[in-house]
Motif scaffolding. Structure first.
Motif, PDB file in Angstrom:
ATOM      1  N   ARG A  65       0.826  -1.202   0.000  1.00  0.00           N
ATOM      2  CA  ARG A  65       0.000   0.000   0.000  1.00  0.00           C
ATOM      3  C   ARG A  65       0.868   1.263   0.000  1.00  0.00           C
ATOM      4  NH1 ARG A  65      -4.415   0.982   4.691  1.00  0.00           N
ATOM      5  NH2 ARG A  65      -5.249   2.940   3.919  1.00  0.00           N
ATOM      6  N   VAL A  66       1.907   1.261   0.831  1.00  0.00           N
ATOM      7  CA  VAL A  66       2.818   2.405   0.871  1.00  0.00           C
ATOM      8  C   VAL A  66       3.554   2.524  -0.459  1.00  0.00           C
ATOM      9  CG1 VAL A  66       4.888   3.365   1.956  1.00  0.00           C
ATOM     10  CG2 VAL A  66       3.065   2.422   3.380  1.00  0.00           C
ATOM     11  N   VAL A 106       3.657   5.754  -2.845  1.00  0.00           N
ATOM     12  CA  VAL A 106       4.919   6.405  -3.202  1.00  0.00           C
ATOM     13  C   VAL A 106       5.001   6.570  -4.719  1.00  0.00           C
ATOM     14  CG1 VAL A 106       7.426   6.058  -3.289  1.00  0.00           C
ATOM     15  CG2 VAL A 106       6.204   5.689  -1.147  1.00  0.00           C
ATOM     16  N   LYS A 107       4.649   5.505  -5.420  1.00  0.00           N
ATOM     17  CA  LYS A 107       4.696   5.552  -6.885  1.00  0.00           C
ATOM     18  C   LYS A 107       3.701   6.569  -7.450  1.00  0.00           C
ATOM     19  CE  LYS A 107       4.449   2.680 -10.975  1.00  0.00           C
ATOM     20  NZ  LYS A 107       4.257   1.368 -11.539  1.00  0.00           N
ATOM     21  N   GLY A 108       2.526   6.631  -6.866  1.00  0.00           N
ATOM     22  CA  GLY A 108       1.491   7.526  -7.360  1.00  0.00           C
ATOM     23  C   GLY A 108       1.598   8.964  -6.878  1.00  0.00           C
ATOM     24  N   GLY A 159      15.633  -0.946  -2.367  1.00  0.00           N
ATOM     25  CA  GLY A 159      15.769  -0.267  -3.640  1.00  0.00           C
ATOM     26  C   GLY A 159      14.466   0.032  -4.361  1.00  0.00           C
ATOM     27  N   LEU A 160      13.341  -0.164  -3.700  1.00  0.00           N
ATOM     28  CA  LEU A 160      12.050   0.086  -4.353  1.00  0.00           C
ATOM     29  C   LEU A 160      11.578   1.519  -4.196  1.00  0.00           C
ATOM     30  CD1 LEU A 160      10.178  -3.204  -3.449  1.00  0.00           C
ATOM     31  CD2 LEU A 160      11.138  -2.547  -5.646  1.00  0.00           C
ATOM     32  N   ALA A 161      12.219   2.259  -3.296  1.00  0.00           N
ATOM     33  CA  ALA A 161      11.899   3.675  -3.091  1.00  0.00           C
ATOM     34  C   ALA A 161      13.207   4.396  -2.796  1.00  0.00           C
ATOM     35  CB  ALA A 161      10.898   3.841  -1.937  1.00  0.00           C
ATOM     36  N   ARG A 162      13.152   5.701  -2.920  1.00  0.00           N
ATOM     37  CA  ARG A 162      14.340   6.487  -2.573  1.00  0.00           C
ATOM     38  C   ARG A 162      13.917   7.835  -2.021  1.00  0.00           C
ATOM     39  NH1 ARG A 162      15.988   9.915  -7.303  1.00  0.00           N
ATOM     40  NH2 ARG A 162      14.421   9.471  -8.871  1.00  0.00           N
ATOM     41  N   CYS A 163      14.805   8.405  -1.235  1.00  0.00           N
ATOM     42  CA  CYS A 163      14.572   9.741  -0.676  1.00  0.00           C
ATOM     43  C   CYS A 163      15.057  10.784  -1.669  1.00  0.00           C
ATOM     44  CB  CYS A 163      15.346   9.919   0.630  1.00  0.00           C
ATOM     45  SG  CYS A 163      14.688   8.990   2.001  1.00  0.00           S
TER      46      CYS A 163
END
Length: 56
Positions: free
Chosen positions: A12-13, A17-19, A50-54
């Motif tokens: 869900r998060v 994040v992607k949207g 590695g699926l998200a980044r700051c």
């Protein structure tokens, strides 16, 4: 190497994040209705894999 098992909360998060690129941690907590600390833990796991980044 074994793939991590993703929980519904984490997915869900990730979807949010992607949207919502550039969303803050506070934004993600509000959108998910999770405690800010829970959203932070999930987001850290996504970053570590590695699926998200700051940014910023």
């Amino acid at each position: 190497m074994q793939q991590p098992a993703w929980k519904v909360r984490e997915l869900r998060v990730l979807r949010l994040v992607k949207g919502n690129p550039g969303a803050s941690l506070t934004d993600l907590a509000r959108l998910t209705r999770f405690e800010r600390s829970a959203a932070a833990q999930i987001l850290m796991r996504l970053i570590e894999t590695g699926l998200a980044r700051c940014v910023g």
